[in-house]
Design a protein around this motif. Structure first.
Motif, mmCIF file in Angstrom:
data_model
loop_
_atom_site.group_PDB
_atom_site.id
_atom_site.type_symbol
_atom_site.label_atom_id
_atom_site.label_comp_id
_atom_site.label_asym_id
_atom_site.label_seq_id
_atom_site.Cartn_x
_atom_site.Cartn_y
_atom_site.Cartn_z
ATOM 1 N N GLU A 1 9.917 3.479 7.435
ATOM 2 C CA GLU A 1 9.616 2.040 7.484
ATOM 3 C C GLU A 1 10.368 1.413 8.663
ATOM 4 O OE1 GLU A 1 7.727 -0.554 6.092
ATOM 5 O OE2 GLU A 1 8.878 -1.632 7.621
ATOM 6 N N ALA A 2 9.616 0.699 9.508
ATOM 7 C CA ALA A 2 10.208 0.128 10.726
ATOM 8 C C ALA A 2 11.193 -1.004 10.437
ATOM 9 C CB ALA A 2 9.084 -0.391 11.622
ATOM 10 N N ARG A 3 10.914 -1.780 9.407
ATOM 11 C CA ARG A 3 11.763 -2.952 9.143
ATOM 12 C C ARG A 3 13.042 -2.548 8.418
ATOM 13 N NH1 ARG A 3 8.228 -7.309 9.786
ATOM 14 N NH2 ARG A 3 6.059 -6.804 9.354
ATOM 15 N N ARG B 1 4.571 -7.388 4.206
ATOM 16 C CA ARG B 1 4.138 -8.787 4.206
ATOM 17 C C ARG B 1 4.345 -9.463 2.847
ATOM 18 N NH1 ARG B 1 -1.553 -7.744 6.764
ATOM 19 N NH2 ARG B 1 -0.971 -5.553 6.516
ATOM 20 N N ALA C 1 0.836 -1.208 0.000
ATOM 21 C CA ALA C 1 0.000 0.000 0.000
ATOM 22 C C ALA C 1 0.869 1.256 0.000
ATOM 23 C CB ALA C 1 -0.922 -0.002 1.219
ATOM 24 N N VAL D 1 -2.646 -8.705 -1.562
ATOM 25 C CA VAL D 1 -1.672 -7.731 -2.060
ATOM 26 C C VAL D 1 -2.360 -6.737 -2.998
ATOM 27 C CG1 VAL D 1 0.385 -7.426 -3.489
ATOM 28 C CG2 VAL D 1 0.310 -9.280 -1.813
ATOM 29 N N VAL E 1 7.865 4.663 13.795
ATOM 30 C CA VAL E 1 7.046 5.805 14.220
ATOM 31 C C VAL E 1 6.266 5.404 15.468
ATOM 32 C CG1 VAL E 1 5.141 7.323 13.567
ATOM 33 C CG2 VAL E 1 6.862 6.684 11.872
ATOM 34 N N GLU F 1 -4.127 -3.030 3.445
ATOM 35 C CA GLU F 1 -5.129 -4.024 3.028
ATOM 36 C C GLU F 1 -6.422 -3.937 3.829
ATOM 37 O OE1 GLU F 1 -5.940 -6.741 5.048
ATOM 38 O OE2 GLU F 1 -4.302 -6.758 6.501
ATOM 39 N N GLY G 1 5.948 -1.030 18.114
ATOM 40 C CA GLY G 1 5.347 -0.828 16.791
ATOM 41 C C GLY G 1 4.031 -0.065 16.842
ATOM 42 N N PHE H 1 0.499 -16.285 -3.475
ATOM 43 C CA PHE H 1 -0.322 -16.419 -4.684
ATOM 44 C C PHE H 1 -0.798 -15.060 -5.175
ATOM 45 C CE2 PHE H 1 -0.997 -20.373 -2.255
ATOM 46 C CZ PHE H 1 -0.460 -21.258 -3.167
HETATM 47 C C1 LIG Z 1 1.553 -15.728 5.630
HETATM 48 C C2 LIG Z 1 0.831 -14.789 4.698
HETATM 49 C C3 LIG Z 1 0.377 -15.249 3.481
HETATM 50 C C4 LIG Z 1 -0.291 -14.390 2.603
HETATM 51 N N1 LIG Z 1 -0.660 -14.872 1.380
HETATM 52 C C5 LIG Z 1 -1.173 -14.015 0.467
HETATM 53 C C6 LIG Z 1 -1.379 -14.445 -0.876
HETATM 54 O O1 LIG Z 1 -1.095 -15.604 -1.222
HETATM 55 N N2 LIG Z 1 -1.874 -13.551 -1.757
HETATM 56 C C7 LIG Z 1 -2.180 -12.265 -1.407
HETATM 57 O O2 LIG Z 1 -2.637 -11.481 -2.264
HETATM 58 N N3 LIG Z 1 -1.972 -11.819 -0.141
HETATM 59 C C8 LIG Z 1 -1.462 -12.664 0.795
HETATM 60 N N4 LIG Z 1 -1.190 -12.226 2.053
HETATM 61 C C9 LIG Z 1 -1.615 -10.867 2.447
HETATM 62 C C10 LIG Z 1 -0.703 -9.778 1.895
HETATM 63 O O3 LIG Z 1 0.622 -10.116 2.168
HETATM 64 C C11 LIG Z 1 -1.061 -8.447 2.560
HETATM 65 O O4 LIG Z 1 -2.457 -8.195 2.419
HETATM 66 C C12 LIG Z 1 -0.320 -7.248 1.947
HETATM 67 O O5 LIG Z 1 1.029 -7.555 1.670
HETATM 68 C C13 LIG Z 1 -0.421 -6.088 2.929
HETATM 69 O O6 LIG Z 1 0.208 -4.925 2.445
HETATM 70 P P1 LIG Z 1 0.111 -3.573 3.296
HETATM 71 O O7 LIG Z 1 0.898 -2.551 2.600
HETATM 72 O O8 LIG Z 1 -1.315 -3.298 3.612
HETATM 73 O O9 LIG Z 1 0.758 -3.952 4.718
HETATM 74 P P2 LIG Z 1 2.270 -4.353 5.056
HETATM 75 O O10 LIG Z 1 2.866 -5.120 3.954
HETATM 76 O O11 LIG Z 1 2.222 -4.991 6.390
HETATM 77 O O12 LIG Z 1 3.023 -2.942 5.130
HETATM 78 C C14 LIG Z 1 2.943 -2.114 6.256
HETATM 79 C C15 LIG Z 1 4.338 -1.652 6.598
HETATM 80 O O13 LIG Z 1 4.265 -0.800 7.762
HETATM 81 C C16 LIG Z 1 5.434 -1.045 8.528
HETATM 82 N N5 LIG Z 1 5.201 -0.587 9.904
HETATM 83 C C17 LIG Z 1 4.422 -1.183 10.840
HETATM 84 N N6 LIG Z 1 4.455 -0.461 11.985
HETATM 85 C C18 LIG Z 1 5.279 0.605 11.773
HETATM 86 C C19 LIG Z 1 5.718 1.703 12.565
HETATM 87 N N7 LIG Z 1 5.283 1.854 13.828
HETATM 88 N N8 LIG Z 1 6.580 2.599 12.025
HETATM 89 C C20 LIG Z 1 7.008 2.469 10.742
HETATM 90 N N9 LIG Z 1 6.625 1.440 9.931
HETATM 91 C C21 LIG Z 1 5.754 0.521 10.447
HETATM 92 C C22 LIG Z 1 5.619 -2.537 8.426
HETATM 93 O O14 LIG Z 1 6.932 -2.913 8.759
HETATM 94 C C23 LIG Z 1 5.269 -2.819 6.973
HETATM 95 O O15 LIG Z 1 6.396 -2.812 6.133
HETATM 96 C C24 LIG Z 1 -0.507 -13.043 2.956
HETATM 97 C C25 LIG Z 1 -0.030 -12.568 4.174
HETATM 98 C C26 LIG Z 1 0.622 -13.423 5.038
HETATM 99 C C27 LIG Z 1 1.139 -12.899 6.352
#
Ligand SMILES: Cc1cc2nc3c(=O)[nH]c(=O)nc-3n(C[C@H](O)[C@H](O)[C@H](O)COP(=O)(O)OP(=O)(O)OC[C@H]3O[C@@H](n4cnc5c(N)ncnc54)[C@H](O)[C@@H]3O)c2cc1C
Length: 446
Positions: free
Chosen positions: A26-28, A34, A7, A425, A203, A414, A248, A53
């Protein structure tokens, strides 16, 4: 912007390409959140610890991959089920579909479990096939959504099914090099657009008033405060729900309005433990489900367990790629039992389950194991769960969570997706693009 997951990265690209100055905290130590791919040198293939997937043909993922000529292959192969102590081809899909098709979002909302009991009550003269299909429907809803069937909203599941129909969501694909390929494309676009990404930067507080934000946090140099006119928050819902003393957690000063808290009460971070077992060889190429059956298990794609698969009810291989790899999937209650355990505990439970499902002895399986990969997303302070689902009565909560506040605080991720694709994703990318539009359209002083 907070968070460099799907996102955050997609929003940052759109904003920077539109001429805004964007900084991501970004914290990581890595970008992608994910989407977290490792490369296993022994099998020369990606191993996914997070998303694996591509569900259907969502343009948010297909377009960048195709533009970069990354090949995408469809999951195929045979699906095997262990039923009544027999390993056999799965043949329950149409019956499960009939059950799921009965879900209705014009009737009052209810949990999936209540729906199942109401529409398909247990009865002594129920056909065995129907009984098994109900169990498979329950396992599907629990497994795919990492959800508690007694809590997950039927209205939300219907929205999800409608969204899937639009993108052929019943088909599944993988990109060559896995999700790392998409992360690399995003990284390249971020660099080209001049986005500044600060890694290992956590943050902690968002102090805000209309048109003004101060972010407090910590990085390798100690504490920092960063001022700005707006912030886009893309942290997982689990971080917004965490109490302020948890690592976090993001604290808002002043507090978020009550509507946000009501939305967060109906959104749950689903739980999953997924284990990838890399073996020395594809031992199932020569295994037969039973001595009298001529066909081997070599084309196996999915392997679904019965209720005896006490730890990992669902497994899959890398088909159509024939790698010596099995992935085990433990959602909801199964994940609760495995989360927080040591890697060797998880390894043992995974091997035990697999040897119960396949005709192979545990010591043989142990001797063939080369490597295991596992990541506990529940205990990861920057995700606090795998991905979100919505509780009964909460179908509008992803939209409410995503609503901007005073043209100053913006939300993506998400859990805020409004296209029916929460927990994926492509849903996360869509939410980032939606938030970027909101920021671009927000007039600075309104
Ligand atoms: C085991 C597993 C399997 C999955 N399988 C699928 C699949 O097959 N297909 C699919 O479409 N989706 C799948 N998903 C879901 C998908 O990975 C997520 O929906 C998507 O990647 C989320 O993206 P995002 O940007 O919303 O969140 P994130 O990717 O979590 O990004 C948020 C970011 O914020 C950062 N953050 C958190 N707290 C702080 C803070 N305090 N300060 C600074 N940074 C911070 C985190 O480190 C992270 O990098 C799966 C997820 C998991 C865990």
């Amino acid at each position: 912007m907070i968070g460099a997951g799907a996102a955050g990265m997609s929003a940052a690209i759109d904003l920077a390409q539109a001429g805004l100055k964007v900084q991501i905290l970004e914290a990581r130590r890595w970008i992608g959140g994910r989407m977290f791919t490792k490369h296993d040198p022994a099998i020369n293939a990606p191993v996914e610890l997070g998303a694996e997937f591509i569900h259907g043909r969502p343009p948010e993922i297909w377009q960048p991959l195709q533009e970069h000529k990354i090949s995408i292959s469809e999951v195929d192969g045979d699906n095997w089920c262990r039923e009544s102590d027999k390993l056999q081809p799965c043949d329950f899909y149409s019956e499960v579909e009939q059950i799921l098709d009965k879900m209705d979002d014009t009737a009052p909302d209810e949990s999936f479990l209540d729906f199942l009991h109401r529409c398909f009550p247990d009865s002594p003269d129920e056909r065995l096939q129907r009984k098994e299909a109900k169990q498979h429907a329950l396992n599907y809803v629990t497994g795919f959504n990492a959800a508690d069937p007694a809590q997950v909203s039927v209205h939300w599941l219907v929205q999800e099914m409608r969204a899937e129909e639009k993108i052929e969501g019943d088909r599944a694909f993988r990109a060559e090099r896995g999700y790392a390929a998409l992360v690399e494309i995003f990284r390249e676009q971020l660099t080209r657009a001049g986005v500044d990404i600060q890694l290992s930067t956590i943050v902690e507080n968002i102090r805000w008033s209309s048109g003004k934000v101060d972010l407090d946090g910590s990085d390798a140099n100690g504490n920092f405060t960063l001022p700005g006119p707006k912030v886009l928050i893309t942290v997982p819902a689990g971080l917004l729900q965490a109490t302020s003393n948890q690592k976090g957690a993001v604290r808002f000063i002043p507090e978020l309005p009550p509507q946000k808290h009501s939305a967060l009460e109906k959104i749950v971070m689903g739980k999953v433990i997924r284990v990838t077992l890399v073996f020395r060889e594809r031992f199932w190429d020569n295994l037969r489900p039973a001595p009298e059956v001529p066909k081997t298990l070599s084309d196996m794609s999915f392997l679904l367990g019965d209720n005896d698969a006490a730890w990992f009810p669902t497994w899959w291989t890398t088909m159509p790629k024939r790698l010596p790899v099995f992935v085990g999937w433990a959602p909801f209650r199964y994940a609760e039992k495995l989360s927080g355990q040591t890697e060797s505990f998880i390894q043992q439970r995974a091997l035990e389950t697999l040897s119960r499902l396949l005709p192979i002895e545990l010591p043989k399986l142990e001797s063939l194991l080369e490597k295991i990969y596992v990541h506990d997303w529940q205990n990861d302070p920057f995700s606090r769960g795998a991905y979100s689902y919505v509780k009964v009565g909460g179908e509008n909560c992803p939209a409410a969570l995503g609503q901007p506040i005073e043209n100053t605080l913006f939300f993506a991720g998400e859990a805020t997706d409004i296209t029916g694709n929460t927990g994926t994703v492509h849903g996360a990318i869509a939410s980032g693009k939606r938030a970027a539009k909101e920021i671009l359209h927000a007039s600075p002083h309104s």
